[in-house]
Design a protein around this motif. Structure first.
Motif, PDB file in Angstrom:
ATOM      1  N   ILE A 286       0.864  -1.174   0.000  1.00  0.00           N
ATOM      2  CA  ILE A 286       0.000   0.000   0.000  1.00  0.00           C
ATOM      3  C   ILE A 286       0.906   1.230   0.000  1.00  0.00           C
ATOM      4  O   ILE A 286       1.750   1.398   0.888  1.00  0.00           O
ATOM      5  CB  ILE A 286      -0.935   0.001   1.226  1.00  0.00           C
ATOM      6  CG1 ILE A 286      -1.904  -1.177   1.128  1.00  0.00           C
ATOM      7  CG2 ILE A 286      -1.688   1.323   1.317  1.00  0.00           C
ATOM      8  CD1 ILE A 286      -2.788  -1.365   2.346  1.00  0.00           C
ATOM      9  N   PHE A 287       0.749   2.054  -1.000  1.00  0.00           N
ATOM     10  CA  PHE A 287       1.504   3.303  -1.099  1.00  0.00           C
ATOM     11  C   PHE A 287       0.692   4.392  -0.409  1.00  0.00           C
ATOM     12  O   PHE A 287      -0.494   4.567  -0.700  1.00  0.00           O
ATOM     13  CB  PHE A 287       1.736   3.679  -2.568  1.00  0.00           C
ATOM     14  CG  PHE A 287       2.745   2.821  -3.270  1.00  0.00           C
ATOM     15  CD1 PHE A 287       4.043   3.273  -3.467  1.00  0.00           C
ATOM     16  CD2 PHE A 287       2.400   1.570  -3.757  1.00  0.00           C
ATOM     17  CE1 PHE A 287       4.979   2.493  -4.128  1.00  0.00           C
ATOM     18  CE2 PHE A 287       3.328   0.779  -4.417  1.00  0.00           C
ATOM     19  CZ  PHE A 287       4.617   1.242  -4.603  1.00  0.00           C
ATOM     20  N   LEU A 288       1.320   5.118   0.493  1.00  0.00           N
ATOM     21  CA  LEU A 288       0.665   6.181   1.244  1.00  0.00           C
ATOM     22  C   LEU A 288       1.098   7.543   0.710  1.00  0.00           C
ATOM     23  O   LEU A 288       2.102   7.655  -0.007  1.00  0.00           O
ATOM     24  CB  LEU A 288       1.009   6.054   2.725  1.00  0.00           C
ATOM     25  CG  LEU A 288       0.640   4.708   3.374  1.00  0.00           C
ATOM     26  CD1 LEU A 288       1.168   4.644   4.793  1.00  0.00           C
ATOM     27  CD2 LEU A 288      -0.862   4.489   3.331  1.00  0.00           C
ATOM     28  N   ALA A 289       0.373   8.585   1.080  1.00  0.00           N
ATOM     29  CA  ALA A 289       0.628   9.930   0.560  1.00  0.00           C
ATOM     30  C   ALA A 289       2.065  10.396   0.803  1.00  0.00           C
ATOM     31  O   ALA A 289       2.636  11.100  -0.027  1.00  0.00           O
ATOM     32  CB  ALA A 289      -0.358  10.921   1.162  1.00  0.00           C
ATOM     33  N   ASP A 290       2.653  10.007   1.927  1.00  0.00           N
ATOM     34  CA  ASP A 290       4.022  10.440   2.216  1.00  0.00           C
ATOM     35  C   ASP A 290       5.077   9.466   1.697  1.00  0.00           C
ATOM     36  O   ASP A 290       6.264   9.642   1.943  1.00  0.00           O
ATOM     37  CB  ASP A 290       4.202  10.658   3.719  1.00  0.00           C
ATOM     38  CG  ASP A 290       4.016   9.375   4.526  1.00  0.00           C
ATOM     39  OD1 ASP A 290       3.443   8.407   4.007  1.00  0.00           O
ATOM     40  OD2 ASP A 290       4.457   9.358   5.695  1.00  0.00           O
ATOM     41  N   ALA A 291       4.640   8.435   0.983  1.00  0.00           N
ATOM     42  CA  ALA A 291       5.579   7.429   0.455  1.00  0.00           C
ATOM     43  C   ALA A 291       5.045   6.853  -0.853  1.00  0.00           C
ATOM     44  O   ALA A 291       4.690   5.683  -0.931  1.00  0.00           O
ATOM     45  CB  ALA A 291       5.792   6.329   1.481  1.00  0.00           C
ATOM     46  N   LEU A 292       5.000   7.676  -1.898  1.00  0.00           N
ATOM     47  CA  LEU A 292       4.508   7.207  -3.196  1.00  0.00           C
ATOM     48  C   LEU A 292       5.597   6.527  -4.009  1.00  0.00           C
ATOM     49  O   LEU A 292       5.349   6.071  -5.116  1.00  0.00           O
ATOM     50  CB  LEU A 292       3.889   8.370  -3.980  1.00  0.00           C
ATOM     51  CG  LEU A 292       2.592   8.922  -3.399  1.00  0.00           C
ATOM     52  CD1 LEU A 292       2.123  10.130  -4.212  1.00  0.00           C
ATOM     53  CD2 LEU A 292       1.512   7.855  -3.341  1.00  0.00           C
TER      54      LEU A 292
END
Length: 132
Positions: free
Chosen positions: A103-109
């Motif tokens: 899962i890619f999060l907003a702070d780790a794309l």
């Protein structure tokens, strides 16, 4: 005196990016962006933005001499996704394939590997990303 003709036949050609398998596979020839430059540890090369599975905004980033966390003699390779979400991808560099299901999060794309593969003697192959 030459009276004959000269024939040139184009057998194949491609640009920096090449889409395959209905848009689920993209290959990148980083040599277009590298342009014969000499690289040091921490220098990066970015692919043009591309689409996978109908979604645009993907980018590949390669560190030909490794990034600050890479072991000596290894290259770093990372994929950046266009938006938050769960992605199932594989990345192939210099004949080595690694899978990434996360899962890619907003702070780790962007995700990838500091020590993807040992640095090839010449970087003339393609890098392939596959949406699974």
């Amino acid at each position: 005196n030459f009276d004959g003709e000269i024939v040139v036949t184009l057998r194949d050609s491609r640009g920096e990016l090449k889409e395959a398998k209905g848009g689920k596979v993209m290959s990148w020839l980083p040599q277009f962006s590298m342009g014969g430059k000499q690289f040091s540890k921490g220098d990066q090369v970015k692919s043009p933005v591309f689409a996978l599975g109908g979604q645009s905004g993907f980018t590949l980033v390669v560190y030909p001499k490794g990034d600050c966390k890479s072991k000596p003699g290894f290259i770093g390779a990372f994929v950046y996704v266009p938006s938050v979400g769960q992605y199932h991808l594989s990345l192939t560099v210099a004949g080595k394939t690694r899978d990434l299901s996360i899962i890619f999060l907003a702070d780790a794309l962007g995700r990838g590997w500091n020590d993807f593969v040992e640095e090839p003697t010449n970087f003339d192959g393609e890098i392939v990303v596959t949406l699974k």
